[in-house]
Design a protein around this motif. Structure first.
Motif, short mmCIF file in Angstrom:
data_model
loop_
_atom_site.label_atom_id
_atom_site.label_comp_id
_atom_site.label_asym_id
_atom_site.label_seq_id
_atom_site.Cartn_x
_atom_site.Cartn_y
_atom_site.Cartn_z
N ASN A 197 0.83 -1.20 0.00
CA ASN A 197 0.00 0.00 0.00
C ASN A 197 0.87 1.26 0.00
O ASN A 197 0.60 2.22 -0.71
CB ASN A 197 -0.91 -0.01 1.23
N GLU A 198 1.95 1.23 0.79
CA GLU A 198 2.82 2.40 0.91
C GLU A 198 3.74 2.50 -0.30
O GLU A 198 4.43 1.55 -0.67
CB GLU A 198 3.66 2.30 2.18
N VAL A 199 3.75 3.68 -0.91
CA VAL A 199 4.57 3.94 -2.09
C VAL A 199 5.59 5.01 -1.75
O VAL A 199 5.24 6.09 -1.27
CB VAL A 199 3.70 4.40 -3.28
N ASP A 200 6.87 4.71 -1.98
CA ASP A 200 7.93 5.69 -1.77
C ASP A 200 8.12 6.50 -3.04
O ASP A 200 8.20 5.94 -4.15
CB ASP A 200 9.25 4.99 -1.42
N LEU A 201 8.23 7.81 -2.89
CA LEU A 201 8.46 8.72 -4.01
C LEU A 201 9.85 9.33 -3.88
O LEU A 201 10.27 9.72 -2.78
CB LEU A 201 7.42 9.83 -4.02
N ASN A 202 10.54 9.42 -4.99
CA ASN A 202 11.87 10.03 -5.02
C ASN A 202 11.97 10.85 -6.31
O ASN A 202 11.93 10.29 -7.40
CB ASN A 202 12.96 8.95 -4.98
N ILE A 203 12.09 12.15 -6.16
CA ILE A 203 12.04 13.06 -7.30
C ILE A 203 13.32 13.84 -7.42
O ILE A 203 13.74 14.51 -6.47
CB ILE A 203 10.86 14.04 -7.16
N ALA A 204 13.97 13.72 -8.57
CA ALA A 204 15.10 14.60 -8.90
C ALA A 204 14.52 15.74 -9.72
O ALA A 204 14.11 15.55 -10.87
CB ALA A 204 16.15 13.84 -9.70
N ALA A 205 14.45 16.94 -9.14
CA ALA A 205 13.73 18.04 -9.76
C ALA A 205 14.67 19.17 -10.15
O ALA A 205 15.35 19.74 -9.30
CB ALA A 205 12.65 18.57 -8.79
N ALA A 206 14.68 19.48 -11.44
CA ALA A 206 15.47 20.60 -11.95
C ALA A 206 14.52 21.69 -12.45
O ALA A 206 13.56 21.40 -13.18
CB ALA A 206 16.37 20.13 -13.09
N PHE A 207 14.79 22.92 -12.05
CA PHE A 207 13.95 24.06 -12.43
C PHE A 207 14.79 25.11 -13.14
O PHE A 207 15.87 25.48 -12.65
CB PHE A 207 13.30 24.68 -11.20
N GLU A 208 14.29 25.63 -14.25
CA GLU A 208 14.98 26.69 -14.99
C GLU A 208 14.27 28.03 -14.74
O GLU A 208 13.04 28.11 -14.78
CB GLU A 208 15.00 26.38 -16.48
N LYS A 209 15.07 29.06 -14.50
CA LYS A 209 14.51 30.37 -14.14
C LYS A 209 13.76 30.98 -15.33
O LYS A 209 14.28 31.06 -16.44
CB LYS A 209 15.60 31.33 -13.68
#
Length: 211
Positions: A197-209
């Motif tokens: 039931n439990e789902v682990d989330l792992n996000i590599a997030a890149a943001f450009e200005k």
């Protein structure tokens, strides 16, 4: 024979020249990275979809923690490093982009028994609160809409680095984001509780200005 040797030597020289250029670019990029979060530029950012990954992991019948990912992520970040309470984060991901190492499973997860991608094509997280938890960390709480159901979720955000991307020249800031959800809360009930039931989330997030 001499021509062949010359050609080989020329190709070898070209290879090392290219590799040297790549190494120099990487070294320059590394030296230009802003390591102190307080020095990052405030403003409005857009997700870089080419360098943002959303990974998920779930117990598979108790044998393994099985992982998959979503791509083509979009979203925005209104960043204020002095006052994180003013930060606003939005993340959207197309359910059709889901991928696993099994083609059969990938297609199955899009079906009505799982994510029902045709009926619910997009998952969306919209922040409602941001709280600083350390010099380079924050907890971001918001509403996650998945499978037609909206629930509050808290994400744990860690600053990675910022600076001008040497390839596209865009000012970029990156974070590592983790969190947990219970898929049953969003009506995704297939094979519960055998598949976790439990789902682990792992996000590599890149943001450009953007501004």
């Amino acid at each position: 024979m001499k021509k062949t040797i010359a050609s080989v030597l020329g190709a070898t020289a070209l290879f090392f020249a290219v590799e040297g250029a790549h190494a120099a670019t990487a070294q320059q990029a590394s030296s230009d990275v802003v390591t102190v979060v307080q020095d990052v530029k405030n403003g409005t950012y857009k997700i870089d979809p080419h360098h943002t990954q959303v990974l998920f992991s779930v117990s598979h019948f108790g044998f393994t923690n099985y992982s998959g990912n979503f791509s083509d992520i979009s979203g925005s970040l209104n960043l204020n490093v002095k006052d994180v309470s003013k930060n606003k984060l939005t993340i959207e991901l197309p359910i059709q982009s889901i991928q696993t190492t099994s083609t059969k499973l990938t297609e199955e997860l899009k079906d009505p028994n799982w994510f029902d991608a045709a009926k619910y094509p997009t998952a969306r997280f919209v922040s409602t609160k941001s709280v600083k938890t350390g010099e380079e960390t924050a907890d971001v709480t918001g509403n996650l809409t998945l499978h037609g159901i909206t629930k509050p979720v808290t994400l744990h955000v860690t600053y990675v680095g910022a600076g001008v991307n040497p390839l596209d020249k865009a000012y970029t800031v990156g974070f590592q984001i983790t969190g947990k959800i219970n898929r049953g809360d969003f009506g995704i009930m297939t094979y519960l509780p055998k598949v976790g039931n439990e789902v682990d989330l792992n996000i590599a997030a890149a943001f450009e200005k953007a501004s």
